[in-house]
Structures are given as structure tokens and as C-alpha cells.
Design an enzyme around this catalytic site. Structure first.
Site, PDB file in Angstrom:
ATOM      1  CG  ASN A   1      18.480-113.240  64.949  1.00  0.00           C
ATOM      2  OD1 ASN A   1      17.457-113.925  64.828  1.00  0.00           O
ATOM      3  ND2 ASN A   1      18.650-112.079  64.343  1.00  0.00           N
TER       4      ASN A   1
ATOM      5  NE  ARG B   1      15.032-110.491  65.690  1.00  0.00           N
ATOM      6  CZ  ARG B   1      14.710-110.647  64.430  1.00  0.00           C
ATOM      7  NH1 ARG B   1      15.299-111.564  63.699  1.00  0.00           N
ATOM      8  NH2 ARG B   1      13.800-109.890  63.884  1.00  0.00           N
TER       9      ARG B   1
ATOM     10  CG  HIS C   1      12.504-103.572  62.588  1.00  0.00           C
ATOM     11  ND1 HIS C   1      11.935-103.005  61.465  1.00  0.00           N
ATOM     12  CD2 HIS C   1      13.182-104.656  62.167  1.00  0.00           C
ATOM     13  CE1 HIS C   1      12.251-103.743  60.400  1.00  0.00           C
ATOM     14  NE2 HIS C   1      13.005-104.742  60.816  1.00  0.00           N
TER      15      HIS C   1
ATOM     16  NE  ARG D   1       9.194-108.840  55.152  1.00  0.00           N
ATOM     17  CZ  ARG D   1       9.839-108.531  56.261  1.00  0.00           C
ATOM     18  NH1 ARG D   1       9.498-107.469  56.973  1.00  0.00           N
ATOM     19  NH2 ARG D   1      10.821-109.281  56.691  1.00  0.00           N
TER      20      ARG D   1
ATOM     21  CD  GLU E   1      18.165-105.258  65.032  1.00  0.00           C
ATOM     22  OE1 GLU E   1      18.877-105.244  64.003  1.00  0.00           O
ATOM     23  OE2 GLU E   1      16.993-105.650  65.035  1.00  0.00           O
TER      24      GLU E   1
END
Ligand code: ADP
Length: 395
Positions: free
Chosen positions: A10, A87, A176, A237, A381
Site C-alpha cells: 500500500n 492497494r 474503503h 476532514r 484490508e
């Protein structure tokens, strides 16, 4: 056939996470992180079994870091890696699932870079480096967006002029996906329900946060949109704000688009609200000590999460369970409790002892009798990326 090993990579713009996933082992034989890549402070951290190590690699880029990692992964896998799974953040409308990487796939990832200008180019750097170092090994791209390509058009379109969608790809994509997919399948396993006949609400709450409505194994709606800024309040965020905020800030403060972007992506969320930290653990402690900003951030976070889950319920014909995952979802009993208090209309009731028990990787059901199911399911993940890579190798 002996158990197969997949190296999962990733890549961020200056970092690279990696994990060696063995299809029959619950823990990763090797995992690690290279950070501050491209700078004199570049450093590689890894854990091989229980043994943690670090190595300074001044000036190393992704390629140089991988030159250290790949032999380690080969060794840890007993000399035989089956594939490398990457990813990739944005697959646009082109990718509805994972795929084996070839020239055409590389071009499509490059074409989607305008949708994720910070992420896709970094993902490509990682892919090109492993292709260069291991040209004969199958490589797989797994997209954050692909799981959400099953959303109906009425869920993914924005109410803006049509040409912005047709000619400029302006629509909701969602992110996600790997995590929402993984935890909903795990929840089906844990409850003995068939994936193809079960409906879930999922809340992935990490530094980035999103909710998802899943019907019979397919995403029907999700809270993130064209970019990961839409939806929930997150670490730094803002999530949803009035779209006119941009012109207001420009007119009143003279801020440029870059300044507004930075404020909403990096200085907002629970960090902005609390004035203290983007880390929910820090805020939980400060809240206990009476810090008003930390308390406000917690309250806004939970209320907005509940509101999003209630909205996602529109996409479900029935509800088999609500799933909490991600660092906050897996560990914060207070966030789960407060969020469910806002969802009384759904008849959620919490088993407080079970809620306290499910932290630090402990999975389980936390509802009281008479309530719809509420599950805590640690996400994974890396394992999901490895599983999808293996499926492609088997196909
Ligand atoms: P990422 O999105 O970067 O993968 P994680 O899924 O690891 O992030 O989630 C990070 C968040 O989880 C942070 O806000 C962190 O404070 C929070 N978290 C971890 N443990 C706890 C805890 N015990 N209580 C509250 N929040 C926690």
C-alpha cells in the site's frame, strides 16, 4: 499444495505499508512500514514474527525501499511468493473488481489519476517498482472504489449538469470498499447468515471514516463521494459542509482554492472541532478530563455518524446488523454507545458489558436482547487484498 503467500503493498506519496499474508495463518509472518521516503530521514520499520526492527535508508525512494522488502518477503515465505497485491485508491468507473495487472490496467490506473491526484500516482510508483524487481510474479490491483460500483445510478449521481458526469466523471464513487466488503462478509460468517441473503450497515471509522449500505454482498450506497472528503466527520476532514462555504471563504477571507482544500482536508474534522487533536484516543482522555472542545468533537462525530447510518438505511430492504470497524469503531465503546443513543427509532439497545469487552481486536455482538444486531468486527484490508489476489490466481 502448500499454503500460499501474498505480499500486500500500500503505497502513499512518501510512505509504503506492506504485509505478507499466508492464506492459512491468522497473523502476518512479516509486516512493516517505510516512511519519509525520498528524504534524508527515510526509514524502514518491520516486524518478522515477534521481532521488530528498523533500518535507516537515507534518500531511499519506493523502489529502493522495495529492494529491502522483497528479499525479506521471499525469505519469510520460504522462498515462494505467489503474487503481489497492490492497494489502488481510485478505479473510477473502469474497475468493478480487482484485476491482474497488465499494460492496459496500468494505463487505466494512470487515466484515473486525475480523480485521485495524490494517491494513484503513488500507487503506480509501487506497482512499477515491483514489476521491475519481480517481472515474472503475478501482480494484482485491488481498488478502494470497486466494491461500490454496484450502487444504483440514483445513489451515485450528483444533481449537477449532466455533462459534468458524462464528460468529466463527476459522480459519487465511494472508498474503503475493501474494508466494507471484508467486515460484512465476516459478519455473515459470525452470525451464520448467507452473504447472498443478508443486509448490513457498516461504519468504517479510522482516520478516514465512511458508512455503507450492503445488500446481499453488494454496496448500494456509501457516504464518501467523488473524493474521500464527503460524508462523515473524520480525523482531519470536515465531511459534508455547505458547498457554498468555498465561495464564502474566498469572498470573506480571500482564501485560494488550495487554502480552502487544505483547511477542509487537513485542519478540520475532530482536530478542527476540538482544537486539540485528530486522534480519538487523545480526545477520549481529554473529554474525561473535562476538555470542552474534545467533548464537542465527540458529540458532533457521533451525531453525524448516526445521521449518516439512518440515511444509509434507505438503501436496505431489511437490517441484519450494524457493524463497527476501523481504529475508532473497533476500540471506542463510548463512540458506539453515543451513536446508538441517536438511533433509538431503530430500536437499538446496547449490552454495555459486551460493548466494553469488544476492543483491541476482540470481535463480537454488543446488542442487548430485543435489539437489531450490532457487531464489532476488526477490519483486515491486507487479508481482503490477499484473498482477492488468490481468487484471481485461481480463476
Ligand atoms: P487509519 O485510517 O489510518 O488506518 P485506524 O483505523 O488505525 O486509522 O484508526 C485510527 C483512529 O482510531 C485514531 O483516531 C485513534 O485514536 C483511534 N483509536 C485507536 N484506539 C482507540 C481507543 N482505544 N479509543 C478511541 N479511539 C481509538
Amino acid at each position: 499444495m502448500s499454503a500460499r503467500n501474498i505480499l500486500v503493498i500500500n503505497c502513499g506519496s512518501s510512505s509504503m505499508k506492506f504485509a505478507l499474508v499466508n492464506e492459512e495463518q491468522a497473523t502476518f509472518p512479516l509486516q512493516g512500514l517505510a516512511e519519509r521516503l525520498g528524504s534524508p530521514e527515510a526509514v524502514l520499520h518491520w516486524q518478522l514474527g515477534d521481532n521488530k526492527q528498523s533500518l535507516e535508508i537515507p534518500g531511499a525512494d519506493h523502489h529502493a525501499a522495495l529492494q529491502h522488502v522483497l528479499p525479506m518477503a521471499q525469505d519469510a515465505s520460504g522462498g515462494h511468493l505467489s503474487a503481489i497485491g497492490h492497494r489502488v485508491v481510485h478505479g473510477g468507473e473502469h474497475f468493478t473488481g480487482s484485476c491482474l495487472i497488465n499494460e492496459e490496467v496500468l494505463n487505466a490506473i494512470r487515466d484515473n489519476a486525475q480523480l485521485a491526484p495524490l494517491h494513484n500516482p503513488a500507487n503506480l510508483v509501487g506497482i512499477n517498482a515491483t514489476l521491475d524487481l519481480f517481472p515474472d510474479l503475478p501482480q494484482v490491483a485491488v481498488f478502494d472504489t470497486a466494491f461500490h460500483q454496484t450502487m444504483p445510478e440514483y445513489a451515485y449521481r450528483y444533481a449537477v449538469p449532466e455533462f459534468l458526469y458524462k464528460e468529466h466523471s463527476v459522480r459519487r464513487y465511494g472508498f474503503h470498499g475493501t474494508s466494507h466488503n471484508y467486515v460484512s462478509k465476516r459478519a455473515a460468517e459470525m452470525t451464520g447468515l448467507p452473504v447472498e441473503d443478508s443486509c448490513w450497515l457498516t461504519a468504517h471509522l479510522g482516520n478516514g471514516c465512511s458508512t455503507c449500505a450492503i445488500v446481499n454482498g453488494e454496496s448500494r450506497d456509501t457516504s464518501m463521494g467523488m473524493t474521500p472528503l464527503e460524508g462523515l466527520v473524520m480525523g482531519t476532514r470536515s465531511g459534508d459542509v455547505d458547498p457554498n462555504l468555498h465561495s464564502y471563504l474566498n469572498r470573506t477571507l480571500g482564501w485560494s482554492l488550495e487554502q480552502i482544500d487544505r483547511a477542509l482536508n487537513h485542519d478540520s474534522g475532530i482536530k478542527g472541532l476540538s482544537g486539540l487533536s485528530n486522534d480519538m484516543r487523545t480526545l477520549s482522555e481529554a473529554r474525561m478530563a473535562g476538555h470542552p472542545g474534545a467533548n464537542l468533537a465527540f458529540e458532533v462525530f457521533c451525531y453525524r455518524l448516526a445521521k449518516s447510518l439512518a440515511a444509509m438505511a434507505c438503501a436496505l430492504p431489511k437490517l441484519d446488523g450494524l457493524i463497527f470497524t476501523g481504529g475508532i469503531g473497533e476500540n471506542s465503546a463510548p463512540v458506539r454507545e453515543r451513536t446508538l443513543e441517536h438511533l433509538k427509532l431503530f430500536n437499538f439497545k446496547l449490552d454495555k458489558a459486551a460493548n466494553e469487552r469488544c476492543t483491541r481486536g476482540v470481535a463480537g455482538e454488543i446488542q442487548a436482547e430485543g435489539s437489531p444486531r450490532v457487531l464489532v468486527v476488526p477490519t483486515n484490508e491486507e487479508r481482503q487484498i490477499a484473498l482477492e489476489s488468490l481468487e484471481l490466481l485461481d480463476a
